[in-house]
Design an enzyme around this catalytic site. Sequence first.
Site, mmCIF file in Angstrom:
data_model
loop_
_atom_site.group_PDB
_atom_site.id
_atom_site.type_symbol
_atom_site.label_atom_id
_atom_site.label_comp_id
_atom_site.label_asym_id
_atom_site.label_seq_id
_atom_site.Cartn_x
_atom_site.Cartn_y
_atom_site.Cartn_z
ATOM 1 N N CYS A 68 20.005 33.036 33.877
ATOM 2 C CA CYS A 68 19.730 34.275 34.591
ATOM 3 C C CYS A 68 18.262 34.679 34.477
ATOM 4 O O CYS A 68 17.520 34.211 33.622
ATOM 5 C CB CYS A 68 20.641 35.385 34.079
ATOM 6 S SG CYS A 68 20.742 36.767 35.241
ATOM 7 N N LYS A 76 15.786 36.864 33.451
ATOM 8 C CA LYS A 76 14.822 37.058 32.371
ATOM 9 C C LYS A 76 14.874 35.967 31.330
ATOM 10 O O LYS A 76 13.955 35.816 30.527
ATOM 11 C CB LYS A 76 15.030 38.421 31.691
ATOM 12 C CG LYS A 76 15.062 39.610 32.641
ATOM 13 C CD LYS A 76 13.867 39.629 33.579
ATOM 14 C CE LYS A 76 14.019 40.685 34.654
ATOM 15 N NZ LYS A 76 15.150 40.437 35.581
ATOM 16 N N SER A 108 14.486 43.513 42.709
ATOM 17 C CA SER A 108 15.149 42.234 42.548
ATOM 18 C C SER A 108 14.513 41.203 43.464
ATOM 19 O O SER A 108 13.945 41.536 44.512
ATOM 20 C CB SER A 108 16.628 42.389 42.908
ATOM 21 O OG SER A 108 17.229 41.131 43.091
ATOM 22 N N GLU A 142 15.241 47.218 38.006
ATOM 23 C CA GLU A 142 15.200 46.752 39.390
ATOM 24 C C GLU A 142 15.992 47.708 40.271
ATOM 25 O O GLU A 142 16.922 48.359 39.808
ATOM 26 C CB GLU A 142 15.789 45.343 39.506
ATOM 27 C CG GLU A 142 14.930 44.285 38.853
ATOM 28 C CD GLU A 142 15.530 42.894 38.996
ATOM 29 O OE1 GLU A 142 16.673 42.773 39.473
ATOM 30 O OE2 GLU A 142 14.856 41.922 38.616
ATOM 31 N N CYS A 185 25.797 32.606 35.976
ATOM 32 C CA CYS A 185 24.456 32.073 35.717
ATOM 33 C C CYS A 185 24.402 31.259 34.428
ATOM 34 O O CYS A 185 23.651 30.291 34.323
ATOM 35 C CB CYS A 185 23.437 33.202 35.591
ATOM 36 S SG CYS A 185 23.749 34.642 36.603
#
Length: 574
Positions: free
Chosen positions: A129, A131, A477, A451, A56
Amino acid sequence: MDARVISKAKLPSRHVTVGPARAPHRSYLYAMGLSAAEIAQPLVGVASCWNEAAPCNISLMRQAQVVKKGVAAANGTPREFCTITVTDGIAMGHQGMKSSLVSREVIADSVELTMRGHCYDALVGLAGCDKSLPGMMMAMVRLNVPSIFIYGGSILPGSYRGRQITVQDVFEAVGQHSVGSISDAELLEIEQAACPSAGSCGAQFTANTMATVAEAIGLALPYSCGAPAPYEMRDRFNFASGEKVMELIAKNIRPRDIVTRKALENAATVVSATGGSTNAALHLPAIAHEAGIKFDLFDVAAIFEKTPYIADLKPGGKYVAKDMFEAGGIPLLMKTLLDHGYLHGDCMTVTGRTLAENMEHVAWNDSQDVVRPANRPITKTGGVVGLKGNLAPEGAIVKVAGMSELKFSGPARCFDSEEECFEAVTQRNYREGEVLVIRYEGPRGGPGMREMLSTTAALYGQGMGGKVALITDGRFSGATRGFCIGHVGPEAAVGGPIGLIKNGDVISIDAVKGTIEVALSDAELAARAKEWKARKTDYQSGAIWKYAQTVGSARDGAVTHPGGAKETHCYADI
């Protein structure tokens, strides 16, 4: 607009670059090779969430170099810095996931502190990614200096025996493996094929959902959030963003001119229209909070309720982010929503033009079926639904994209951590028709609001995705599918009803009416509340403990400070 005429009289960097008293400060800048002319220009923070934790983020540093070239070409002086990222795909399914939501606050805080400490005049933020996207946008709105957001781009889909796969397939393969549906060799083949390039998870999971939000809310250049990470054309967007931020300085267009109530409603609209991640219902209120705008879970849900579901994207559909970009990108989606009255066209964006002006020359593509016209949707109701009832007075959220059954009722089977539930699922210690309840996983009780993808994916892999429901005061998720309800509030750790229910209590969920109820009287719930006792977590020191002391409810975005409404000064105006 010629950035060379920008005066520093009102820019933050005057505090570190102008006047005889700032000679020591300037000496540091000379030490890094800057010229007097570069020091006299606006200083632009170029922040990235680069690290080697996951694909990511791996391309962000390279992309940041191109942004810096764009800033310099427009007569600004770029100053690069990095912040952290916690990557959910690796943090998932163990205690590491408690760090994930906490990282959103650390990202926003660390970008704020770096900008404040060095008096940068503008910000270009790159994120990959989950957050890191809301964290970077929160920092932009908090600081309120001219800012542009850049998404590092999605990963390319993997190929497994002739079909496209994503990391979601790997998580679900774990469930298939647990019941003997696939062999060790097949599991290995899937895990080695799923993630073939740099970039964030490839379907409409949380990263791509929030990337879609970035364009819709107006903080990112049109088309920039759709191009996959490996595509060379990303450099065009990176360079252009660096140039454009200098124009925003000259025109004094700031994030709070862009992130208005209407823009937040536009953002919620694209989440629902794409069947996006339920995490957006946590992040949009948090972004609004930075601007001092009240926009909570119920406000998000009200938009979801009236928005058609039109993008056939995984996990509920069949396409990935790359496919939507090649069909016409996020502007194609926004164009049909605007044409049919679902978006506010008068919102300002980082182009210096309104959303409607940005969409003026976007043509509909009839030769694709990734995005449907808004008047011919996949379903008339949105892909995400808000719920409320005696089990969730502060609300809950469920993704219904791709689901055929929107009602569920059954007896509760309660677990006080994700690990307990995952163990039960792995051992097949549950029954069809049950409602699995995972509690004490909320923002304060987790702490960190984990999650539950490992658990939900295992259920789906066992062929039980539509035969049980799962509710939690934690999160799911963006890759989760099935009847999975998250963000149940108030959370168990503060005495919410989810902490009072017992095995066998009948829970009913209706995603058509938007209700979630437990078959208990108010008197019975009150009696149980008197017997309930708060419990300590295993985190009694460190960053996660610190987070638990200040975090608020999921309804308001699980934020950790008073926000723009309590602000007595704005950094941009120091």
